[in-house]
Design a protein around this motif. Sequence first.
Motif, PDB file in Angstrom:
ATOM      1  N   SER A  21       0.796  -1.231   0.000  1.00  0.00           N
ATOM      2  CA  SER A  21       0.000   0.000   0.000  1.00  0.00           C
ATOM      3  C   SER A  21       0.826   1.277   0.000  1.00  0.00           C
ATOM      4  O   SER A  21       0.289   2.348  -0.270  1.00  0.00           O
ATOM      5  N   CYS A  22       2.098   1.171   0.287  1.00  0.00           N
ATOM      6  CA  CYS A  22       2.875   2.406   0.427  1.00  0.00           C
ATOM      7  C   CYS A  22       4.356   2.150   0.129  1.00  0.00           C
ATOM      8  O   CYS A  22       4.752   1.045  -0.201  1.00  0.00           O
TER       9      CYS A  22
ATOM     10  N   HIS B 270       6.767   1.998   2.168  1.00  0.00           N
ATOM     11  CA  HIS B 270       7.334   1.013   3.100  1.00  0.00           C
ATOM     12  C   HIS B 270       7.217  -0.387   2.512  1.00  0.00           C
ATOM     13  O   HIS B 270       8.158  -1.180   2.580  1.00  0.00           O
ATOM     14  N   CYS B 271       6.062  -0.683   1.950  1.00  0.00           N
ATOM     15  CA  CYS B 271       5.849  -1.998   1.337  1.00  0.00           C
ATOM     16  C   CYS B 271       6.805  -2.197   0.165  1.00  0.00           C
ATOM     17  O   CYS B 271       7.360  -3.283  -0.016  1.00  0.00           O
TER      18      CYS B 271
HETATM   19 CU   LIG Z   1       3.132  -0.117   3.087  1.00  0.00          CU
END
Ligand SMILES: [Cu+2]
Length: 67
Positions: free
Chosen positions: A13-14, A16-17
């Motif tokens: 989703s972001c 970080h992912c």
């Molecule tokens: Cu994420």
Amino acid sequence: MMAEITLKIEGMSCQHCVMAVKKAIDGIDGVNSSTVVVGSATVTYDSAKTNADAISSAVRNAGYKVV
Ligand SMILES: [Cu+2]
């Protein structure tokens, strides 16, 4: 021999992912390069050293779903 796959990945989703998936893929011996965005990863690898199953497993182990 160099090979390339594109995996569709659910659960990202972001950024970080993206970083987590890229780290998991790039940590595999035999992976030459990867381009990771939210939802997919394109990986070039040495087919003598690794394979699509191993790359998919690494993504799953990082907590994401390969579809
Ligand atoms: Cu994420």
